[in-house]
Design a protein around this motif. Sequence first.
Motif, PDB file in Angstrom:
ATOM      1  N   ILE A 132       6.859 -49.094  14.655  1.00 32.58           N
ATOM      2  CA  ILE A 132       6.415 -48.809  13.290  1.00 32.58           C
ATOM      3  C   ILE A 132       7.000 -47.485  12.799  1.00 32.58           C
ATOM      4  CG2 ILE A 132       4.402 -48.244  11.885  1.00 32.58           C
ATOM      5  CD1 ILE A 132       2.812 -50.232  13.612  1.00 32.58           C
ATOM      6  N   MET A 133       7.013 -46.477  13.668  1.00 38.58           N
ATOM      7  CA  MET A 133       7.535 -45.169  13.273  1.00 38.58           C
ATOM      8  C   MET A 133       9.011 -45.248  12.905  1.00 38.58           C
ATOM      9  SD  MET A 133       5.137 -42.827  13.333  1.00 38.58           S
ATOM     10  CE  MET A 133       6.072 -41.311  13.442  1.00 38.58           C
ATOM     11  N   ALA A 134       9.793 -45.964  13.708  1.00 38.39           N
ATOM     12  CA  ALA A 134      11.223 -46.102  13.408  1.00 38.39           C
ATOM     13  C   ALA A 134      11.433 -46.826  12.087  1.00 38.39           C
ATOM     14  CB  ALA A 134      11.925 -46.854  14.548  1.00 38.39           C
ATOM     15  N   ALA A 135      10.637 -47.859  11.828  1.00 39.94           N
ATOM     16  CA  ALA A 135      10.766 -48.607  10.572  1.00 39.94           C
ATOM     17  C   ALA A 135      10.350 -47.760   9.372  1.00 39.94           C
ATOM     18  CB  ALA A 135       9.915 -49.880  10.648  1.00 39.94           C
ATOM     19  N   LYS A 136       9.295 -46.958   9.531  1.00 39.90           N
ATOM     20  CA  LYS A 136       8.867 -46.073   8.445  1.00 39.90           C
ATOM     21  C   LYS A 136       9.899 -44.983   8.183  1.00 39.90           C
ATOM     22  CE  LYS A 136       4.541 -44.727   8.421  1.00 39.90           C
ATOM     23  NZ  LYS A 136       3.233 -44.203   8.912  1.00 39.90           N
ATOM     24  N   PHE A 137      10.512 -44.477   9.255  1.00 44.83           N
ATOM     25  CA  PHE A 137      11.531 -43.442   9.077  1.00 44.83           C
ATOM     26  C   PHE A 137      12.742 -43.995   8.331  1.00 44.83           C
ATOM     27  CE2 PHE A 137      15.007 -40.635  10.489  1.00 44.83           C
ATOM     28  CZ  PHE A 137      14.452 -39.394  10.205  1.00 44.83           C
ATOM     29  N   ARG A 138      13.135 -45.239   8.650  1.00 47.92           N
ATOM     30  CA  ARG A 138      14.259 -45.846   7.933  1.00 47.92           C
ATOM     31  C   ARG A 138      13.904 -46.055   6.460  1.00 47.92           C
ATOM     32  NH1 ARG A 138      18.985 -48.424   8.652  1.00 47.92           N
ATOM     33  NH2 ARG A 138      18.961 -48.365  10.921  1.00 47.92           N
ATOM     34  N   SER A 139      12.683 -46.465   6.183  1.00 51.17           N
ATOM     35  CA  SER A 139      12.268 -46.644   4.790  1.00 51.17           C
ATOM     36  C   SER A 139      12.328 -45.323   4.032  1.00 51.17           C
ATOM     37  CB  SER A 139      10.843 -47.206   4.733  1.00 51.17           C
ATOM     38  OG  SER A 139      10.788 -48.521   5.254  1.00 51.17           O
ATOM     39  N   GLY A 140      11.809 -44.266   4.669  1.00 52.35           N
ATOM     40  CA  GLY A 140      11.805 -42.971   4.012  1.00 52.35           C
ATOM     41  C   GLY A 140      13.182 -42.388   3.821  1.00 52.35           C
ATOM     42  N   MET A 141      14.084 -42.663   4.760  1.00 52.78           N
ATOM     43  CA  MET A 141      15.413 -42.063   4.704  1.00 52.78           C
ATOM     44  C   MET A 141      16.256 -42.640   3.570  1.00 52.78           C
ATOM     45  SD  MET A 141      17.993 -41.307   7.867  1.00 52.78           S
ATOM     46  CE  MET A 141      19.347 -40.125   7.618  1.00 52.78           C
ATOM     47  N   ALA A 142      15.895 -43.794   3.058  1.00 53.16           N
ATOM     48  CA  ALA A 142      16.672 -44.410   1.974  1.00 53.16           C
ATOM     49  C   ALA A 142      16.800 -43.481   0.773  1.00 53.16           C
ATOM     50  CB  ALA A 142      16.022 -45.729   1.558  1.00 53.16           C
ATOM     51  N   GLU A 143      15.814 -42.624   0.563  1.00 47.46           N
ATOM     52  CA  GLU A 143      15.835 -41.698  -0.570  1.00 47.46           C
ATOM     53  C   GLU A 143      16.433 -40.341  -0.209  1.00 47.46           C
ATOM     54  OE1 GLU A 143      11.918 -41.377  -2.099  1.00 47.46           O
ATOM     55  OE2 GLU A 143      11.701 -43.520  -2.525  1.00 47.46           O
ATOM     56  N   HIS A 144      16.857 -40.179   1.061  1.00 50.02           N
ATOM     57  CA  HIS A 144      17.330 -38.863   1.512  1.00 50.02           C
ATOM     58  C   HIS A 144      18.609 -38.983   2.342  1.00 50.02           C
ATOM     59  CE1 HIS A 144      13.358 -37.199   0.359  1.00 50.02           C
ATOM     60  NE2 HIS A 144      12.867 -38.310   0.875  1.00 50.02           N
ATOM     61  N   LEU A 145      19.436 -39.969   2.048  1.00 52.00           N
ATOM     62  CA  LEU A 145      20.593 -40.252   2.898  1.00 52.00           C
ATOM     63  C   LEU A 145      21.571 -39.095   2.993  1.00 52.00           C
ATOM     64  CD1 LEU A 145      21.322 -43.955   1.865  1.00 52.00           C
ATOM     65  CD2 LEU A 145      20.337 -43.136   4.007  1.00 52.00           C
ATOM     66  N   GLY A 146      21.707 -38.302   1.938  1.00 48.70           N
ATOM     67  CA  GLY A 146      22.673 -37.219   1.962  1.00 48.70           C
ATOM     68  C   GLY A 146      22.119 -35.874   2.379  1.00 48.70           C
ATOM     69  N   GLU A 147      20.842 -35.817   2.764  1.00 50.20           N
ATOM     70  CA  GLU A 147      20.215 -34.532   3.048  1.00 50.20           C
ATOM     71  C   GLU A 147      20.415 -34.125   4.506  1.00 50.20           C
ATOM     72  OE1 GLU A 147      16.183 -34.318   1.730  1.00 50.20           O
ATOM     73  OE2 GLU A 147      16.620 -35.363  -0.155  1.00 50.20           O
ATOM     74  N   PRO A 148      20.914 -32.910   4.746  1.00 52.97           N
ATOM     75  CA  PRO A 148      21.193 -32.458   6.114  1.00 52.97           C
ATOM     76  C   PRO A 148      19.982 -32.511   7.037  1.00 52.97           C
ATOM     77  CG  PRO A 148      22.215 -30.983   4.527  1.00 52.97           C
ATOM     78  CD  PRO A 148      21.346 -31.920   3.744  1.00 52.97           C
ATOM     79  N   ALA A 149      18.795 -32.190   6.515  1.00 50.70           N
ATOM     80  CA  ALA A 149      17.605 -32.166   7.357  1.00 50.70           C
ATOM     81  C   ALA A 149      17.305 -33.548   7.933  1.00 50.70           C
ATOM     82  CB  ALA A 149      16.410 -31.650   6.562  1.00 50.70           C
ATOM     83  N   TRP A 150      17.408 -34.574   7.095  1.00 47.67           N
ATOM     84  CA  TRP A 150      17.174 -35.933   7.561  1.00 47.67           C
ATOM     85  C   TRP A 150      18.260 -36.367   8.546  1.00 47.67           C
ATOM     86  CZ3 TRP A 150      13.297 -39.583   6.367  1.00 47.67           C
ATOM     87  CH2 TRP A 150      12.303 -39.121   5.484  1.00 47.67           C
ATOM     88  N   LYS A 151      19.507 -36.029   8.244  1.00 47.15           N
ATOM     89  CA  LYS A 151      20.594 -36.407   9.139  1.00 47.15           C
ATOM     90  C   LYS A 151      20.473 -35.710  10.489  1.00 47.15           C
ATOM     91  CE  LYS A 151      23.988 -35.525   6.214  1.00 47.15           C
ATOM     92  NZ  LYS A 151      25.361 -35.460   5.646  1.00 47.15           N
ATOM     93  N   LEU A 152      19.951 -34.491  10.473  1.00 45.68           N
ATOM     94  CA  LEU A 152      19.769 -33.769  11.727  1.00 45.68           C
ATOM     95  C   LEU A 152      18.723 -34.446  12.603  1.00 45.68           C
ATOM     96  CD1 LEU A 152      20.255 -31.362  13.576  1.00 45.68           C
ATOM     97  CD2 LEU A 152      18.599 -30.062  12.223  1.00 45.68           C
ATOM     98  N   VAL A 153      17.592 -34.824  12.017  1.00 46.13           N
ATOM     99  CA  VAL A 153      16.558 -35.517  12.790  1.00 46.13           C
ATOM    100  C   VAL A 153      17.100 -36.839  13.331  1.00 46.13           C
ATOM    101  CG1 VAL A 153      14.275 -36.601  12.715  1.00 46.13           C
ATOM    102  CG2 VAL A 153      14.663 -34.430  11.529  1.00 46.13           C
TER     103      VAL A 153
END
Length: 294
Positions: free
Chosen positions: A192-213
């Motif tokens: 569930i956590m991996a699926a929620k993270f993928r959903s959330g990342m759709a709005e932050h694809l270019g952000e370094p913080a998300w890419k780092l995590v």
Amino acid sequence: MTTMAHETRDVRDEQPGEIRRHELAGFLRSRRERITPEDVGLPRGQRRRTPGLRREEVAHLSAVGVTWYTWLEQARDIQVSAQVLDALARTLRLDGSERAHLFGLAGAIDPTPAASCTTLTPELLDLMDRLEPVPACVQNSRYDILAYNRTYGMLLCDLDEIPPEDRNWMLLAFTHEGWRSAISDLDSVLRIMAAKFRSGMAEHLGEPAWKLVLKRLTDESAEFRELWERHEVVQSLPSKVKHFHNPYVGPLSVVHTDLWLGRDCGARMVTYTPADAVSGERLEALRELATARS
């Protein structure tokens, strides 16, 4: 013979970018030299002349090229990503001030949890303390744990022992054995956590913080890589009962509630109220233990 005049730089002729690169090179060198091989689990050997770590050891531990890192210490004009700076900061065991200095010299924005999050007001921190023994924390949309009360700090492991840059629910759930062992039905939670993270990342694809995590998760967890490749998505779920096995007081059943604090960074206060009387008593015992240790 090389004279001192040849070794000394004339900073009067340098441009701001050059000065910054030389400062960065000197800073990295000084921090490399203070870390011993034993600090990072490497053998010292008999022929070591370099104080601290060698350049190639820092490069290996940070997963960057030796030539590239050498150029960095030589103040070459090269681009440095936030991900690489994060890896170097970890390898060199920089504290918060040193980490900020490293990113400042490199002219980069530190993508790790921002201590200056505008939602972390003194009133909010006081509110979390007043909720004791209910565990409470503040998280952003990528699951960085930005603040927490004492009971939450001992809910799944001793969170105070985790470096601030590693206090991320996703990272801990996939890579920290103590945190993982406290989660009941771990496989379901991770999916569930991996699926929620993928959903959330759709709005932050270019952000370094998300890419780092994401990079840390894919580098450090085979479980995450397998789940990530499924491309499953799920939105945030409503409040529900969760089950933990606390290492100090035993099994806990709690109701998870998200209290949204603002839209700037998706910040929310997460609370875990007891789902039954036994869990309430155990949370009170956990609060007393946390208070005694603080």
